[in-house]
Each structure stands twice: as C-alpha cells, then as structure tokens.
Design a protein around this motif. Structure first.
Motif, PDB file in Angstrom:
ATOM      1  N   SER A 153       7.745   0.225   4.331  1.00 58.11           N
ATOM      2  CA  SER A 153       6.882   0.950   5.265  1.00 58.11           C
ATOM      3  C   SER A 153       7.394   0.753   6.683  1.00 58.11           C
ATOM      4  O   SER A 153       7.873  -0.324   7.038  1.00 58.11           O
ATOM      5  CB  SER A 153       5.438   0.448   5.162  1.00 58.11           C
ATOM      6  N   THR A 174       5.134   7.165  -0.876  1.00 56.06           N
ATOM      7  CA  THR A 174       3.916   7.771  -0.353  1.00 56.06           C
ATOM      8  C   THR A 174       2.988   6.678   0.150  1.00 56.06           C
ATOM      9  O   THR A 174       2.598   5.778  -0.616  1.00 56.06           O
ATOM     10  CB  THR A 174       3.196   8.584  -1.439  1.00 56.06           C
ATOM     11  N   SER A 175       2.638   6.736   1.435  1.00 63.48           N
ATOM     12  CA  SER A 175       1.756   5.722   2.024  1.00 63.48           C
ATOM     13  C   SER A 175       0.329   5.899   1.520  1.00 63.48           C
ATOM     14  O   SER A 175      -0.173   7.027   1.428  1.00 63.48           O
ATOM     15  CB  SER A 175       1.780   5.815   3.552  1.00 63.48           C
ATOM     16  N   GLY A 176      -0.320   4.765   1.226  1.00 64.03           N
ATOM     17  CA  GLY A 176      -1.702   4.793   0.775  1.00 64.03           C
ATOM     18  C   GLY A 176      -2.672   4.682   1.939  1.00 64.03           C
ATOM     19  O   GLY A 176      -2.309   4.841   3.109  1.00 64.03           O
ATOM     20  N   ASN A 177      -3.926   4.355   1.637  1.00 63.48           N
ATOM     21  CA  ASN A 177      -4.968   4.294   2.664  1.00 63.48           C
ATOM     22  C   ASN A 177      -5.088   2.920   3.314  1.00 63.48           C
ATOM     23  O   ASN A 177      -5.667   2.785   4.383  1.00 63.48           O
ATOM     24  CB  ASN A 177      -6.322   4.681   2.045  1.00 63.48           C
ATOM     25  N   GLY A 178      -4.546   1.880   2.667  1.00 60.85           N
ATOM     26  CA  GLY A 178      -4.698   0.540   3.207  1.00 60.85           C
ATOM     27  C   GLY A 178      -3.832   0.287   4.423  1.00 60.85           C
ATOM     28  O   GLY A 178      -2.818   0.942   4.650  1.00 60.85           O
ATOM     29  N   SER A 179      -4.199  -0.683   5.244  1.00 66.40           N
ATOM     30  CA  SER A 179      -3.437  -1.044   6.438  1.00 66.40           C
ATOM     31  C   SER A 179      -2.239  -1.909   6.056  1.00 66.40           C
ATOM     32  O   SER A 179      -2.328  -2.787   5.199  1.00 66.40           O
ATOM     33  CB  SER A 179      -4.321  -1.814   7.413  1.00 66.40           C
ATOM     34  N   THR A 180      -1.097  -1.641   6.706  1.00 65.36           N
ATOM     35  CA  THR A 180       0.114  -2.424   6.448  1.00 65.36           C
ATOM     36  C   THR A 180       0.472  -3.314   7.633  1.00 65.36           C
ATOM     37  O   THR A 180       1.511  -3.979   7.614  1.00 65.36           O
ATOM     38  CB  THR A 180       1.306  -1.475   6.160  1.00 65.36           C
ATOM     39  N   HIS A 193       0.818  -1.220   0.000  1.00 65.75           N
ATOM     40  CA  HIS A 193       0.000   0.000   0.000  1.00 65.75           C
ATOM     41  C   HIS A 193       0.851   1.268   0.000  1.00 65.75           C
ATOM     42  O   HIS A 193       0.376   2.337   0.414  1.00 65.75           O
ATOM     43  CB  HIS A 193      -0.960   0.016   1.198  1.00 65.75           C
TER      44      HIS A 193
END
Length: 393
Positions: free
Chosen positions: A217, A170-176, A156
């Motif tokens: 991440s 760039t971090s997205g909206n999903g959980s990592t 993500h």
C-alpha cells in the motif's frame, strides 16, 4: 491494385514465374506501401499454406531478398540515422513468414535429409503468463498455477488474479496508516510475462526475466517508489501530491503520471528509458545528474553517463505489443532477447556474430519458426538440443 484477391493472385503468379512486368511492379509497390492493416501478412500465410502451387525455394528467397532490401533502404537510408519502423512492421513480419515457409516447404517436399528435420523436432513455445509472487511473509505463489480470484489479503489490501492473467491490488476500507510497511515481489521467469495493477491504479506490463518490488500500500507514504530489474512498461496513475519513482540499475525515473518503458537487464550494457506520454526525470544515482525527457525521447545510461536521443518508440514497446523488432542489433543482442523469451540457453560454436540485423517477427512464433527466419536471412545455422540453442556459421 488494392484488392486483396488481386494481390494474392499476383503473388501466386510471381512464385510460379508467370508474372508480367507491370504486375511485378504493382506487387512490389504493395509490399512497400505505408499502410497494410494485416493484409500482407494474411496473403503470405495463405500463399505458403496452399498446396495448389509447387513453390520454388530460390523464388521464395528472391522475394525475401527484394523485400528485405526495400526495408533496409527505408530503415537506414544512406547508412545514416535510423528512422521509425512502424507502420512497416507488416512488411518485416511478412519476411519472417516467407522465410519460414520456404524452409518448411523445402524440408517437407524437397529435402530427404532427416537429420535436418530432427533439428526442429522438439519445438519450444513462446513466453506465456508465468510469474511468481512473493508476499511480505515470505510465501511464494506460482501465479500460473493459482486459481483466479483472491490470493491474499495484506494491510487491508486484497490481492487477486484475474481470468486474463493480471495481478490486481485493491484497497479495502480499513486504515493502513498505523500498519507496518510491507513489500511484495513479482518475478517473471525466462519464458514468462505478466501484468499487474498496483494499489494506486498504476498498470505495469512485465517482460520475461524481470523482477518488481513494491509496497502493498502507498497510503502512508510520501512517494510511490518501486524497484525494477529487467524490463517493464508503466502506465502511471496520476497523483501530483505523490510522485512515482522507479529505481533500476544505477538510475531513478521520477514521474507524476505518464506512459514510459524501462529496459534495465543486468546483462545489457545500456539502461534505456523511453517516454511515450507525459514527462519524466531520469537521474543517474552515482553523479546525481538528471535529464528531463519529452514524449518521443529516450535516455540511455552507459557507464554512469546519461544521454538523451530521439526514440523509436514503436521499437521500444514492441515487446509489449507482441513483436520482436530488431533495428540494427547484433546477433548476440538478438539471441539474449530470444533466450529470455523462450527460456533457452544459447551456445556459440566458434566466433559467430552478425551485425546490423533489421527484422521484425511476431512473438507468438514457436522457437523453430523464429530460428528458421533468422537462419535464412543472416547466413548462420541453429541447432536445438532440448532447451539449448547452438549457433554455428
């Protein structure tokens, strides 16, 4: 005598031997002044590029020697502790231009020795934005060939290349949190440099011949740990709950949010960590001893022993600011840096070495220009054969 055109006129009069004593003193004061704002650099470039004066090589060498002597006196008064180079960089940079200009005019206008011209016929450009990104799945991407925009998406997190030659995560909206931990590796070859924005917002400038390994991440981690080989400048995003750690060549640097430089090339005997802002802890991985640095200090790791001294911060980050700065280095140390920046091999003919090199040059110079500048001031001779530089007495 602050007017640029007046100084230019004095410089021209000095070169054609018509300068008066009081004018000569004014010119020397200008060369040695504390603030320059680039005027001196422009002065020398323009003076050496005009065809209205017939320059004499010995006169050029004399002014170079005079300025070099003044620089040495400022850098190493009485051969004691080295003082800060900046803002006297402009003076040293002018020396480089003068020396190269002397050699250029001498070759073009005076010398008939065609073999000497051939020495620098095929020039080599300075380092550019070149790097290789290795993704977690093993895919290797040449970033200088890759198009701007999105390159990959992992855990993500989107990886993009910007138009100004920077890699951005760039971090997205999903959980990592439940995803496997993935690592990327960014490598700058000899002759390359690059910038990267890590997923936590930390900005890293990478010097030539360097390697950075980091998680895609940090979201599921308790620390932000990365691995460095070579040299990089870090502007760490502040996060008190998650310390940032850089592992390199037998040491670990721990910070919360700060600006610092790490020089950890395997071919250098000393690992240097220089702090510009904030606070860092430098730990020797073998003995677990550590030192806390304050801004303006440098930790040196030599034979598994940490030492702290006052730093010349301007010299430590000169590479990031686009300059070579040599403050007492020996020739072989200088040439290792040249080798990395221009991606060339260096070969020594006979036992050639020079100690105590004090000079500064812009990193935008072509290799022939840099070699000419070093050659004229250090009593050595260089010859370029493809991507090999021969060093001779």
């Amino acid at each position: 005598m602050e007017n640029y055109h007046d100084i230019k006129e004095l410089f021209a009069k000095y070169l054609d031997n018509s300068i008066r004593r009081e004018e000569y003193d004014a010119l020397l004061r200008y060369f040695g002044k504390q603030e320059d704002d680039g005027e001196l650099h422009r002065l020398v470039v323009e003076a050496l590029s005009t065809n209205t004066l017939e320059y004499d090589r010995e006169r050029l060498a004399e002014v170079v020697d005079t300025v070099q002597l003044r620089l040495r006196e400022k850098l190493q008064p009485g051969k004691t502790t080295l003082v800060k180079l900046w803002p006297r960089i402009a003076v040293a940079a002018a020396i480089a231009v003068v020396v190269f200009g002397a050699g250029l005019f001498y070759i073009n206008q005076k010398s008939q020795d065609k073999s000497k011209i051939a020495v620098y016929q095929k020039d080599i450009e300075p380092a550019g934005n070149k790097a290789y990104l290795t993704l977690a799945n093993g895919k290797r991407i040449a970033l200088d060939d890759a198009a701007n925009g999105s390159i990959a998406t992992q855990s993500h997190v989107q990886v993009s290349k910007t138009a100004d030659g920077q890699l951005v995560y760039t971090s997205g909206n999903g959980s990592t949190t439940n995803l496997p931990l993935e690592y990327n590796t960014l490598e700058t070859p000899n002759g390359g440099k690059f910038e990267i924005m890590l997923p936590d917002g930390t900005h890293v400038w990478m010097n030539a011949g360097s390697r950075l390994k980091y998680p895609v991440s940090f979201a599921s981690l308790k620390e932000r740990r990365i691995e460095l080989q070579g040299e990089a400048y870090f502007q760490v995003a502040h996060n008190r709950a998650m310390p940032f750690r850089v592992s390199s060549s037998g040491q670990t640097v721990e910070v919360l949010g700060t600006h610092f430089n790490v020089n950890a090339y395997s071919e250098e005997k000393v690992v240097k960590t220089t702090l510009l802002e904030g606070s860092v802890k430098v730990k020797d991985n073998h003995s677990q001893n550590f030192k806390i640095l304050k801004p303006g200090e440098q930790a040196s790791l030599v034979d598994d022993k940490l030492q702290v001294s006052k730093a010349d911060t301007e010299q430590a980050v000169a590479w990031k600011n686009g300059d070579f700065v040599f403050a007492g280095e020996d020739l072989k140390t200088v040439m290792r840096e040249v080798s990395r920046w221009y991606d060339v091999d260096v070969e020594y003919k006979r036992n050639v070495n020079v100690n105590g090199i004090f000079s500064a040059f812009p990193r935008t110079m072509k290799l022939s220009q840099l070699l000419k500048a070093l050659e004229a001031n250090q009593g050595i001779h260089f010859k370029m054969e493809g991507r090999r530089v021969l060093v001779m007495p």
